[in-house]
Design a protein around this motif. Structure first.
Motif, PDB file in Angstrom:
ATOM      1  N   GLU A  90       6.865  -6.046   3.378  1.00 19.07           N
ATOM      2  CA  GLU A  90       6.581  -6.314   1.945  1.00 19.07           C
ATOM      3  C   GLU A  90       5.298  -6.807   1.614  1.00 19.07           C
ATOM      4  N   ASP A 107       2.292  -7.587  -1.915  1.00 20.68           N
ATOM      5  CA  ASP A 107       2.320  -7.586  -3.398  1.00 20.68           C
ATOM      6  C   ASP A 107       1.495  -6.777  -3.859  1.00 20.68           C
ATOM      7  N   ALA A 108       2.051  -6.082  -5.142  1.00 16.09           N
ATOM      8  CA  ALA A 108       1.340  -5.119  -6.142  1.00 16.09           C
ATOM      9  C   ALA A 108       1.536  -5.695  -7.536  1.00 16.09           C
ATOM     10  N   ASN A 147       1.731  -4.522 -11.307  1.00 16.88           N
ATOM     11  CA  ASN A 147       2.239  -3.795 -12.311  1.00 16.88           C
ATOM     12  C   ASN A 147       1.568  -3.460 -13.412  1.00 16.88           C
ATOM     13  N   VAL A 200       4.138  -8.195  -7.823  1.00 19.35           N
ATOM     14  CA  VAL A 200       5.425  -7.618  -8.110  1.00 19.35           C
ATOM     15  C   VAL A 200       5.516  -7.586  -6.382  1.00 19.35           C
ATOM     16  N   THR A 236       6.490  -5.740  -3.101  1.00 14.60           N
ATOM     17  CA  THR A 236       7.213  -4.581  -3.208  1.00 14.60           C
ATOM     18  C   THR A 236       7.404  -4.120  -1.561  1.00 14.60           C
ATOM     19  N   GLY A 254       5.493   6.635  -3.226  1.00 16.51           N
ATOM     20  CA  GLY A 254       4.889   5.399  -2.808  1.00 16.51           C
ATOM     21  C   GLY A 254       3.837   5.638  -1.617  1.00 16.51           C
ATOM     22  N   ARG A 307       3.444   5.115  -7.081  1.00 17.03           N
ATOM     23  CA  ARG A 307       4.604   5.090  -8.424  1.00 17.03           C
ATOM     24  C   ARG A 307       4.230   5.143  -9.732  1.00 17.03           C
ATOM     25  N   LEU A 359       2.043   0.898 -10.172  1.00 14.99           N
ATOM     26  CA  LEU A 359       1.926  -0.155  -9.193  1.00 14.99           C
ATOM     27  C   LEU A 359       0.513  -0.144  -8.645  1.00 14.99           C
ATOM     28  N   PHE A 367      -1.955  -1.263  -5.841  1.00 14.99           N
ATOM     29  CA  PHE A 367      -1.803  -1.647  -4.486  1.00 14.99           C
ATOM     30  C   PHE A 367      -2.935  -2.193  -3.910  1.00 14.99           C
TER      31      PHE A 367
END
Length: 271
Positions: free
Chosen positions: A16, A18-19, A21, A27, A29, A235, A254, A261, A263
């Protein structure tokens, strides 16, 4: 039939991060794992496979079987995976490794997981420098996605292919400069890299778009072309994300319609 002695060395399959949006929200992710696994048979290096890490022992055995490098399960005494060194060691009962005539002719397929050149690429990663003054706006990103959506493609007609595009980055809109499709996304990115070389094109003011997922090899190849921004409708993997952050690449995944998103490389992106 004698069953070989196996380790049970599966890895966590997702991680997991953090991204950010399209609304600027952070978010959490889930992203897929990606790990290099170098296969040795009786201490001879055969290939480096990129893998999620779910069943590395079975992966090694299946690769040897499907490549016809091992003829029978009875030949295999043991398979030991060591993630500390990202290696899987296959030991045969006869101790002679793979027959030389079976290694003479090998074809790298269009598949996405056989990173036969991974070691060489990784050796050069810290020498790659991306332009620090490049900038990508949200309007430019949306322009790219709209241009790709309207582009006529083999995928729309027949499916079963990946597409890659070299896109201009003027800040307010984006134009497709090259669009290549192939049965493997790495073939498509290599074709664009070759054409850029032929045309003497610099990548510093460009965006690279791919329909495929953002793996470590895709990040490295984009960086080798000097392109600071990488966008995909798909992704990404853990190693792709780590490398993008390491070299300062702006990576967006995405991305479809008005959704995306962010990244990595947020300092180069403005909403």
């Amino acid at each position: 039939m004698r069953r070989p002695i196996l380790t049970q060395a599966s890895r966590p399959l997702t991680f997991e991060i953090d991204a950010i949006n399209e609304r600027g929200e952070i978010v959490p992710t889930a992203i897929a794992g990606e790990h290099p696994l170098t296969l040795y048979v009786d201490k001879r290096e055969i290939v480096t496979l990129m893998t999620l890490g779910a069943a590395p022992e079975a992966l090694a055995l299946g690769y040897l079987r499907n490549q016809r490098l091992i003829g029978s399960l009875d030949e295999v005494a043991g398979i030991q995976v060591d993630w500390e060194v990202n290696a899987v060691a296959v030991t045969t009962r006869h101790g002679n490794g793979v027959a030389a005539n079976r290694m003479e002719r090998r074809t790298v397929t269009t598949g996405c997981g056989q990173g036969t050149v991974f070691g060489d690429l990784m050796d050069e990663i810290d020498t790659l420098k991306l332009p620090t003054d490049a900038h990508l706006t949200e309007a430019g990103l949306y322009g790219l996605l709209e241009a790709v959506r309207h582009h006529e493609s083999i995928y729309k007609q027949a499916g079963a292919v990946h597409g890659c595009a070299l896109v201009s980055n003027s800040g307010t809109h984006s134009d497709i400069l090259m669009f290549v499709e192939d049965v493997g996304r790495h073939n498509a990115v290599d074709a664009i890299a070759g054409q850029m070389w032929l045309d003497g094109l610099d990548g510093g003011d460009k965006i690279f778009y791919t329909t495929g997922r953002l793996t470590s090899e895709m990040v490295i190849k984009t960086a080798q072309m000097g392109i600071p921004c990488l966008v995909s409708r798909s992704g990404l993997t853990q190693m792709g994300w780590e490398l993008a952050k390491r070299i300062g690449m702006t990576m967006i995944g995405r991305a479809q319609g008005k959704h995306y998103l962010l990244f990595s490389g947020e300092e180069r992106f403005s909403r």
